[in-house]
Scaffold this motif. Structure first.
Motif, PDB file in Angstrom:
ATOM      1  N   ASP A  13       0.828  -1.210   0.000  1.00 19.51           N
ATOM      2  CA  ASP A  13       0.000   0.000   0.000  1.00 19.51           C
ATOM      3  C   ASP A  13       0.860   1.255   0.000  1.00 19.51           C
ATOM      4  OD1 ASP A  13      -2.463  -1.248  -0.139  1.00 19.51           O
ATOM      5  OD2 ASP A  13      -2.733  -1.315   2.035  1.00 19.51           O
ATOM      6  N   ALA A  14       1.960   1.249   0.738  1.00 13.19           N
ATOM      7  CA  ALA A  14       2.833   2.428   0.789  1.00 13.19           C
ATOM      8  C   ALA A  14       3.441   2.725  -0.573  1.00 13.19           C
ATOM      9  CB  ALA A  14       3.936   2.220   1.832  1.00 13.19           C
ATOM     10  N   VAL A  15       3.851   1.691  -1.295  1.00 10.51           N
ATOM     11  CA  VAL A  15       4.449   1.893  -2.615  1.00 10.51           C
ATOM     12  C   VAL A  15       3.386   2.328  -3.626  1.00 10.51           C
ATOM     13  CG1 VAL A  15       5.565   0.690  -4.550  1.00 10.51           C
ATOM     14  CG2 VAL A  15       6.404   0.360  -2.219  1.00 10.51           C
ATOM     15  N   LEU A  16       2.185   1.799  -3.506  1.00 10.42           N
ATOM     16  CA  LEU A  16       1.122   2.134  -4.456  1.00 10.42           C
ATOM     17  C   LEU A  16       0.415   3.450  -4.143  1.00 10.42           C
ATOM     18  CD1 LEU A  16      -0.511  -1.372  -5.005  1.00 10.42           C
ATOM     19  CD2 LEU A  16       1.013  -0.132  -6.548  1.00 10.42           C
ATOM     20  N   GLN A  67       0.629   6.445  -6.731  1.00  3.74           N
ATOM     21  CA  GLN A  67      -0.119   6.167  -7.961  1.00  3.74           C
ATOM     22  C   GLN A  67      -1.615   6.267  -7.692  1.00  3.74           C
ATOM     23  OE1 GLN A  67       0.422   2.261  -9.667  1.00  3.74           O
ATOM     24  NE2 GLN A  67      -1.059   2.633 -11.252  1.00  3.74           N
ATOM     25  N   ARG A  68      -2.066   5.706  -6.596  1.00  3.96           N
ATOM     26  CA  ARG A  68      -3.496   5.758  -6.282  1.00  3.96           C
ATOM     27  C   ARG A  68      -3.961   7.197  -6.103  1.00  3.96           C
ATOM     28  NH1 ARG A  68      -3.215   0.653  -2.108  1.00  3.96           N
ATOM     29  NH2 ARG A  68      -3.476  -0.975  -3.692  1.00  3.96           N
ATOM     30  N   THR A  69      -3.154   8.009  -5.445  1.00  4.23           N
ATOM     31  CA  THR A  69      -3.512   9.414  -5.235  1.00  4.23           C
ATOM     32  C   THR A  69      -3.610  10.148  -6.559  1.00  4.23           C
ATOM     33  OG1 THR A  69      -2.466   9.437  -3.059  1.00  4.23           O
ATOM     34  CG2 THR A  69      -2.779  11.575  -4.148  1.00  4.23           C
ATOM     35  N   ARG A  70      -2.621   9.955  -7.411  1.00  2.00           N
ATOM     36  CA  ARG A  70      -2.627  10.661  -8.700  1.00  2.00           C
ATOM     37  C   ARG A  70      -3.784  10.193  -9.592  1.00  2.00           C
ATOM     38  NH1 ARG A  70       2.542  10.726  -7.029  1.00  2.00           N
ATOM     39  NH2 ARG A  70       3.573  12.737  -7.097  1.00  2.00           N
ATOM     40  N   MET A  71      -4.061   8.907  -9.582  1.00  2.00           N
ATOM     41  CA  MET A  71      -5.170   8.412 -10.402  1.00  2.00           C
ATOM     42  C   MET A  71      -6.507   8.872  -9.838  1.00  2.00           C
ATOM     43  SD  MET A  71      -3.665   7.206 -12.926  1.00  2.00           S
ATOM     44  CE  MET A  71      -5.177   6.783 -13.762  1.00  2.00           C
ATOM     45  N   ALA A  72      -6.625   8.980  -8.520  1.00  2.00           N
ATOM     46  CA  ALA A  72      -7.864   9.512  -7.927  1.00  2.00           C
ATOM     47  C   ALA A  72      -8.077  10.957  -8.376  1.00  2.00           C
ATOM     48  CB  ALA A  72      -7.804   9.425  -6.404  1.00  2.00           C
ATOM     49  N   GLU A  73      -6.981  11.720  -8.492  1.00  2.00           N
ATOM     50  CA  GLU A  73      -7.081  13.097  -8.978  1.00  2.00           C
ATOM     51  C   GLU A  73      -7.564  13.119 -10.427  1.00  2.00           C
ATOM     52  OE1 GLU A  73      -3.100  14.486  -8.299  1.00  2.00           O
ATOM     53  OE2 GLU A  73      -3.424  14.725  -6.131  1.00  2.00           O
ATOM     54  N   VAL A  74      -7.077  12.191 -11.241  1.00  2.00           N
ATOM     55  CA  VAL A  74      -7.520  12.109 -12.634  1.00  2.00           C
ATOM     56  C   VAL A  74      -9.009  11.753 -12.679  1.00  2.00           C
ATOM     57  CG1 VAL A  74      -7.307  10.814 -14.806  1.00  2.00           C
ATOM     58  CG2 VAL A  74      -5.246  11.542 -13.565  1.00  2.00           C
ATOM     59  N   PHE A  75      -9.412  10.724 -11.944  1.00  2.00           N
ATOM     60  CA  PHE A  75     -10.806  10.281 -11.967  1.00  2.00           C
ATOM     61  C   PHE A  75     -11.753  11.333 -11.398  1.00  2.00           C
ATOM     62  CE2 PHE A  75      -9.027   5.756 -11.832  1.00  2.00           C
ATOM     63  CZ  PHE A  75      -9.185   5.584 -13.192  1.00  2.00           C
ATOM     64  N   ALA A  76     -11.266  12.183 -10.501  1.00  2.00           N
ATOM     65  CA  ALA A  76     -12.115  13.210  -9.893  1.00  2.00           C
ATOM     66  C   ALA A  76     -12.643  14.198 -10.933  1.00  2.00           C
ATOM     67  CB  ALA A  76     -11.350  13.958  -8.804  1.00  2.00           C
ATOM     68  N   ASP A  77     -11.959  14.318 -12.050  1.00  2.00           N
ATOM     69  CA  ASP A  77     -12.381  15.240 -13.107  1.00  2.00           C
ATOM     70  C   ASP A  77     -13.510  14.685 -13.974  1.00  2.00           C
ATOM     71  OD1 ASP A  77     -10.522  17.134 -12.311  1.00  2.00           O
ATOM     72  OD2 ASP A  77      -9.001  16.469 -13.747  1.00  2.00           O
ATOM     73  N   TYR A  78     -13.896  13.443 -13.745  1.00  4.60           N
ATOM     74  CA  TYR A  78     -14.932  12.810 -14.557  1.00  4.60           C
ATOM     75  C   TYR A  78     -16.209  12.630 -13.745  1.00  4.60           C
ATOM     76  CZ  TYR A  78     -11.225  11.763 -17.870  1.00  4.60           C
ATOM     77  OH  TYR A  78     -10.193  11.879 -18.757  1.00  4.60           O
ATOM     78  N   GLY A  79     -17.334  12.757 -14.445  1.00  4.52           N
ATOM     79  CA  GLY A  79     -18.622  12.513 -13.808  1.00  4.52           C
ATOM     80  C   GLY A  79     -18.932  11.028 -13.753  1.00  4.52           C
ATOM     81  N   PRO A  80     -19.986  10.659 -13.030  1.00  7.37           N
ATOM     82  CA  PRO A  80     -20.347   9.242 -12.884  1.00  7.37           C
ATOM     83  C   PRO A  80     -20.544   8.512 -14.215  1.00  7.37           C
ATOM     84  CG  PRO A  80     -21.588  10.565 -11.327  1.00  7.37           C
ATOM     85  CD  PRO A  80     -20.852  11.524 -12.231  1.00  7.37           C
ATOM     86  N   GLN A  81     -21.210   9.133 -15.175  1.00  8.05           N
ATOM     87  CA  GLN A  81     -21.441   8.462 -16.461  1.00  8.05           C
ATOM     88  C   GLN A  81     -20.132   8.282 -17.226  1.00  8.05           C
ATOM     89  OE1 GLN A  81     -24.531  11.007 -18.060  1.00  8.05           O
ATOM     90  NE2 GLN A  81     -26.097   9.460 -17.585  1.00  8.05           N
ATOM     91  N   GLN A  82     -19.263   9.269 -17.149  1.00  2.00           N
ATOM     92  CA  GLN A  82     -17.961   9.141 -17.808  1.00  2.00           C
ATOM     93  C   GLN A  82     -17.136   8.040 -17.154  1.00  2.00           C
ATOM     94  OE1 GLN A  82     -17.073  13.325 -17.198  1.00  2.00           O
ATOM     95  NE2 GLN A  82     -16.835  13.590 -19.412  1.00  2.00           N
TER      96      GLN A  82
END
Length: 153
Positions: A107-110, A113-128
């Motif tokens: 979890d510490a190593v990942l 990546q998880r934080t950055r990908m969560a930031e990417v996904f935050a820009d999308y709506g539920p349907q996207q």
């Protein structure tokens, strides 16, 4: 295929290839950070996703020989990432399952990546997001089938 769709797909090809390359680079650097080789890390991910699998199933999913999988599992077991246990349905079989991750090293190593990908996904709506996750599921199946085709003589 209409011309607009063809143009869009052609333009998207480079972005897609960059994404795949970035994903591979992150996987390799993640493996290194965990003290693993890339193949060991990919196998660990397959085991974690499945919950458990036999060495034969792992060989089939990776395209490695059963001998290579045995050595791979030995390395993962020595490093504390997996354990071999008796198959509850057939005690003659041994299954490989993820070991508990004391200290949360995976979890510490990942986490970055998880934080950055969560930031990417935050820009999308539920349907996207539904479209993205549908794509991931369908593309994973297509890529696995491609790998199997390439493994066959």
């Amino acid at each position: 295929m209409d011309a607009d769709k063809y143009t869009l797909l052609s333009q998207g090809s480079a972005a897609y290839r960059e994404y795949l390359t970035a994903q591979a680079v992150v996987a390799h650097t993640t493996a290194q950070a965990l003290g693993l080789g890339p193949t060991d890390f990919f196998a660990l991910n397959l085991i974690a996703l499945a919950g458990s699998m036999t060495a034969g199933e792992l060989a089939d999913r990776t395209g490695l020989s059963t001998g290579a999988v045995t050595r791979l599992v030995d390395r993962l077991e020595r490093a504390g990432y997996v354990r071999r246990v008796a198959d509850p349905a057939d005690r003659r079989k041994v299954v490989i399952e993820p070991a508990p991750d004391p200290g949360g090293r995976i979890d510490a190593v990942l986490a970055p990546q998880r934080t950055r990908m969560a930031e990417v996904f935050a820009d999308y709506g539920p349907q996207q997001l539904e479209v993205l996750f549908d794509y991931f599921a369908r593309a994973a199946g297509a890529l696995r089938e491609t790998a199997h085709q390439l493994q066959r003589p």
